[in-house]
Write an enzyme that holds these catalytic residues in place. Structure first.
Site, PDB file in Angstrom:
ATOM      1  N   HIS A  61       1.635 -13.023   3.019  1.00 53.25           N
ATOM      2  CA  HIS A  61       2.053 -13.566   4.322  1.00 53.25           C
ATOM      3  C   HIS A  61       1.187 -13.094   5.481  1.00 53.25           C
ATOM      4  O   HIS A  61       1.339 -13.581   6.597  1.00 53.25           O
ATOM      5  CB  HIS A  61       3.541 -13.289   4.578  1.00 53.25           C
ATOM      6  CG  HIS A  61       3.894 -11.886   4.939  1.00 53.25           C
ATOM      7  ND1 HIS A  61       4.136 -11.509   6.236  1.00 53.25           N
ATOM      8  CD2 HIS A  61       4.054 -10.780   4.188  1.00 53.25           C
ATOM      9  CE1 HIS A  61       4.452 -10.212   6.250  1.00 53.25           C
ATOM     10  NE2 HIS A  61       4.406  -9.755   5.022  1.00 53.25           N
ATOM     11  N   CYS A  71      10.109   0.709  17.416  1.00 54.79           N
ATOM     12  CA  CYS A  71      11.496   0.648  17.868  1.00 54.79           C
ATOM     13  C   CYS A  71      12.325  -0.283  17.021  1.00 54.79           C
ATOM     14  O   CYS A  71      13.433  -0.667  17.373  1.00 54.79           O
ATOM     15  CB  CYS A  71      11.570   0.270  19.333  1.00 54.79           C
ATOM     16  SG  CYS A  71      10.945   1.604  20.328  1.00 54.79           S
ATOM     17  N   THR A  84      10.799 -12.984 -13.706  1.00 56.15           N
ATOM     18  CA  THR A  84      10.236 -14.340 -13.712  1.00 56.15           C
ATOM     19  C   THR A  84       9.346 -14.519 -12.495  1.00 56.15           C
ATOM     20  O   THR A  84       9.738 -14.189 -11.375  1.00 56.15           O
ATOM     21  CB  THR A  84      11.377 -15.373 -13.712  1.00 56.15           C
ATOM     22  OG1 THR A  84      12.213 -15.080 -14.822  1.00 56.15           O
ATOM     23  CG2 THR A  84      10.836 -16.793 -13.820  1.00 56.15           C
ATOM     24  N   GLN A 125      -4.536  -5.725   5.571  1.00 54.16           N
ATOM     25  CA  GLN A 125      -5.104  -6.241   6.825  1.00 54.16           C
ATOM     26  C   GLN A 125      -6.606  -6.500   6.724  1.00 54.16           C
ATOM     27  O   GLN A 125      -7.236  -6.907   7.700  1.00 54.16           O
ATOM     28  CB  GLN A 125      -4.847  -5.264   7.981  1.00 54.16           C
ATOM     29  CG  GLN A 125      -3.383  -5.059   8.314  1.00 54.16           C
ATOM     30  CD  GLN A 125      -2.766  -6.223   9.078  1.00 54.16           C
ATOM     31  OE1 GLN A 125      -3.462  -7.051   9.670  1.00 54.16           O
ATOM     32  NE2 GLN A 125      -1.452  -6.287   9.070  1.00 54.16           N
TER      33      GLN A 125
HETATM   34  C1  LIG Z   1       2.285  -5.935   6.399  1.00 57.45           C
HETATM   35  C2  LIG Z   1       1.640  -4.756   5.774  1.00 57.45           C
HETATM   36  C3  LIG Z   1       2.161  -4.184   4.595  1.00 57.45           C
HETATM   37  C4  LIG Z   1       3.431  -4.691   3.957  1.00 57.45           C
HETATM   38  O1  LIG Z   1       3.247  -5.912   3.309  1.00 57.45           O
HETATM   39  P1  LIG Z   1       4.539  -6.793   2.925  1.00 57.45           P
HETATM   40  O2  LIG Z   1       3.980  -7.912   2.129  1.00 57.45           O
HETATM   41  O3  LIG Z   1       5.156  -7.211   4.205  1.00 57.45           O
HETATM   42  O4  LIG Z   1       5.423  -5.913   2.111  1.00 57.45           O
HETATM   43  C5  LIG Z   1       1.518  -3.095   4.058  1.00 57.45           C
HETATM   44  N1  LIG Z   1       0.418  -2.599   4.637  1.00 57.45           N
HETATM   45  C6  LIG Z   1      -0.116  -3.110   5.745  1.00 57.45           C
HETATM   46  C7  LIG Z   1      -1.363  -2.523   6.304  1.00 57.45           C
HETATM   47  C8  LIG Z   1       0.481  -4.202   6.360  1.00 57.45           C
HETATM   48  O5  LIG Z   1      -0.039  -4.702   7.482  1.00 57.45           O
END
Ligand SMILES: *Cc1c(COP(=O)(O)O)cnc(C)c1O
Length: 394
Positions: A203, A326, A239, A181
């Site tokens: 993402h 939830c 891969t 984040q």
């Molecule tokens: C979304 C998130 C993850 C997980 O990442 P993914 O790519 O969805 O596995 C880990 N740590 C934090 C702080 C996140 O916000």
């Protein structure tokens, strides 16, 4: 789905046009396997190399320290399990973390605890930050690793990671930070963080889902995490997801270069949201207003269930998130909000609003227009709210 107001960017983000464009050749004509020796394969290997370089440049490290993964969860698993395997050989079985890490850290720690490791979870207090003095007190001769996130995903508070890194370096303890984040929201310079490991996810920064990276300092000698091939210097077989990686590298570059511009754009929106929402009765900001990223605000509304709030906002075409976990079948409130010391019933009524560089002022205005009515309607139906008001009159 074109009129959706998307304010859940801490959950995932839309792909940026540039990241999409960077992926396209590898979805189309350049489909070679990066391990193949003919020129079609070499095109993929080249993309891998330049992507690794861009990420390293964005973080200020050596490209050989970047290992591509399937995302943030895998990066967290790898860093923590890899360190545990390495350090237990030296008899070090103590780990220090915080109470409000992502589950991809917490659940790994819990399984290590079942296997003879001890974990100290530092408190985060009402403001949502660990204290370096607490860390110093928690360090023991058998401490192997400190794993503390850079920015909390539920409430957006920033942890004192540079100071934590400095303490770890001085005391000879490895330091991992989940920076998923943080990238794009705060400047990241690995050299200044003194981190040995850093987790990233595509993402969350406008790349596609299913790609991320782990920075592993070159002084660390890990055993392979996934066996079965020579990819990622022999440490993670499989891969490579070339298209995903190329898009991720582009997105990381945009994120790192765009921190200031994005924050300058979002600061007034953050301020407007904060002032607008705090006007409502019995609402609290979770964490503090100062030490936070400007794209993420989390409020608790007394007398309301977060889930009902989400569903009503969804009917108005607005996507937000509730702090409560939830997604699992349990109705337990979020561990993050409980770690701040919130009572259960207040932790249940939470709402996370997370913006991106694509968020507009009109979208924030629309939320501020809809929210008071929704909150009022839910409270009018809530026995909990009735009780709160009754106690008030006493
Ligand atoms: C979304 C998130 C993850 C997980 O990442 P993914 O790519 O969805 O596995 C880990 N740590 C934090 C702080 C996140 O916000």
């Amino acid at each position: 789905m074109s009129n959706i107001i998307y304010l859940d960017n801490a959950a995932t983000t839309r792909i940026s046009p540039a990241a999409r464009e960077a992926m396209e050749p590898y979805l189309d004509s350049l489909y070679g396997n990066a391990s193949s020796l003919y020129s079609l394969g070499r095109e993929s290997a080249k993309a891998l190399l330049t992507s690794r370089r861009s990420i390293a440049e964005a973080l200020n490290c050596d490209p050989r320290e970047i290992y591509f993964t399937s995302g943030g969860s895998e990066a967290n698993n790898w860093a923590i399990k890899g360190t545990a395997r390495l350090m237990e050989k030296q008899g070090k079985r103590h780990i220090i973390s915080s109470e409000f890490e992502h589950h991809a850290v917490l659940h790994v720690l819990q399984s290590l605890e079942k296997n003879g490791f001890e974990v100290t979870y530092l408190p985060v207090y009402e403001k949502g930050a660990v204290r370096v003095a607490d860390l110093e007190k928690a360090i023991r001769p058998d401490s192997a690793l400190v794993t503390i996130m850079h920015v909390n995903n539920e409430i957006g508070t920033i942890q004192p990671v540079s100071d934590i890194g400095a303490v770890c370096k001085e005391r000879g303890i490895l330091f991992h930070s989940d920076a998923v984040q943080a990238l794009g929201n705060v400047p990241i310079d690995i050299q200044k963080l003194n981190a040995d490991f850093l987790s990233l996810s595509g993402h969350k920064i406008h790349a596609v889902k299913g790609v991320g990276a782990l920075y592993i300092s070159k002084k660390i000698r890990f055993a392979p995490y996934i066996e079965g091939g020579a990819q990622e210097s022999g440490l993670r077989a499989g891969t490579e997801n070339i298209a995903g990686i190329a898009g991720f590298a582009k997105a990381a570059q945009e994120a790192a270069d765009g921190v200031e511009e994005k924050n300058a754009k979002l600061l007034p929106l953050c301020d407007k949201l904060y002032r607008g929402i705090m006007k409502l009765e019995k609402v609290h900001l979770n964490g503090c207003y100062e030490q936070r990223v400007v794209n993420n605000l989390n409020f608790s509304f007394e007398g309301i269930e977060g889930e009902s709030l989400l569903l009503m906002l969804d009917m108005a075409g607005i996507c937000c998130s509730s702090g409560s976990a939830c997604t699992s079948s349990s109705l337990d409130p979020s561990h993050v909000l409980l770690a701040l010391g919130l009572p259960h019933e207040v932790a249940h009524g939470s709402l996370r609003i997370s913006m991106s560089r694509y968020t507009t002022e009109a979208e924030i205005d629309r939320l501020l227009e809809v929210l008071p009515g929704v909150v009022g309607k839910l409270r009018a139906m809530s026995p909990l709210w009735e009780n709160i008001m009754k106690n008030e009159r006493k």
